[in-house]
Design a protein around this motif. Sequence first.
Motif, PDB file in Angstrom:
ATOM      1  N   TRP A  11       0.811  -1.214   0.000  1.00 22.67           N
ATOM      2  CA  TRP A  11       0.000   0.000   0.000  1.00 22.67           C
ATOM      3  C   TRP A  11       0.851   1.274   0.000  1.00 22.67           C
ATOM      4  N   ALA A  12       2.105   1.198   0.195  1.00 25.37           N
ATOM      5  CA  ALA A  12       2.977   2.369   0.280  1.00 25.37           C
ATOM      6  C   ALA A  12       3.055   3.105  -1.058  1.00 25.37           C
ATOM      7  N   LEU A  13       3.172   2.381  -2.140  1.00 26.45           N
ATOM      8  CA  LEU A  13       3.290   3.021  -3.448  1.00 26.45           C
ATOM      9  C   LEU A  13       2.007   3.765  -3.845  1.00 26.45           C
ATOM     10  N   PRO A  14       0.814   3.162  -3.749  1.00 28.55           N
ATOM     11  CA  PRO A  14      -0.395   3.922  -4.111  1.00 28.55           C
ATOM     12  C   PRO A  14      -0.649   5.098  -3.177  1.00 28.55           C
ATOM     13  N   ILE A  19      -0.500  10.991  -2.324  1.00 31.52           N
ATOM     14  CA  ILE A  19       0.042  12.143  -1.577  1.00 31.52           C
ATOM     15  C   ILE A  19       0.826  13.054  -2.519  1.00 31.52           C
ATOM     16  N   LEU A  20       1.623  12.469  -3.412  1.00 29.57           N
ATOM     17  CA  LEU A  20       2.382  13.254  -4.387  1.00 29.57           C
ATOM     18  C   LEU A  20       1.449  14.014  -5.326  1.00 29.57           C
ATOM     19  N   PHE A  21       0.356  13.365  -5.771  1.00 21.81           N
ATOM     20  CA  PHE A  21      -0.604  14.030  -6.627  1.00 21.81           C
ATOM     21  C   PHE A  21      -1.271  15.205  -5.914  1.00 21.81           C
ATOM     22  N   LEU A  22      -1.677  15.008  -4.650  1.00 18.48           N
ATOM     23  CA  LEU A  22      -2.299  16.104  -3.894  1.00 18.48           C
ATOM     24  C   LEU A  22      -1.327  17.262  -3.694  1.00 18.48           C
ATOM     25  N   PHE A  23      -0.083  16.956  -3.435  1.00 17.68           N
ATOM     26  CA  PHE A  23       0.935  18.008  -3.266  1.00 17.68           C
ATOM     27  C   PHE A  23       1.117  18.789  -4.582  1.00 17.68           C
ATOM     28  N   CYS A  24       1.238  18.069  -5.699  1.00 21.22           N
ATOM     29  CA  CYS A  24       1.411  18.728  -7.003  1.00 21.22           C
ATOM     30  C   CYS A  24       0.179  19.560  -7.362  1.00 21.22           C
TER      31      CYS A  24
END
Length: 175
Positions: A11-14, A19-24
């Motif tokens: 589950w770490a990768l998804p 989280i990366l998408f929300l930050f971007c």
Amino acid sequence: MKKLLITKKRWALPIGAIILFLFCYQVAFKKSLEAWRLHTSLAKTLAASGDVSATPDFEQKKSRNLDRIIDLYKADTADFRSNILARIAAIAGNENVKLTDVPTRGQGSADGHLHIQRLGFEGDYFSLMKTLMRLEQAKGIGMIRSATLKVSTPADGTEKMKKTVLSVYFEIFNK
């Protein structure tokens, strides 16, 4: 314990990608989308308003700007020989320059609104340049159209008799 670590890695990768998408999105995409929405709404408003140059405020501003430009060129040609020549002579006198050539009659344009007056000044180079600068800054005497600087020597060729002469052409509109 091993099964728990394997489940967390799965589950770490998804979760990391989300989280990366929300930050971007917060940093870059959100501002770009807002700018795009603003652009489309302003484009629709501009298309609905029609021609902006037909608005009365725009026409009044344009008229005021043109009046300011014309005021730079205006001078009373009937009064040119008295008041304006006195002002020009005072400017020249402050810089130790002699007003030598005074216009007898200006050249007029075909419509009678434009006159060109030529004045001659005599003095040293630096005083003539200061006088020219002061004449450009003065209001109500017309606009300087051109200026010519010449050094003249007498026919006998004596070096001590050299004269520096400045010819200034003023462009003047009738009031």
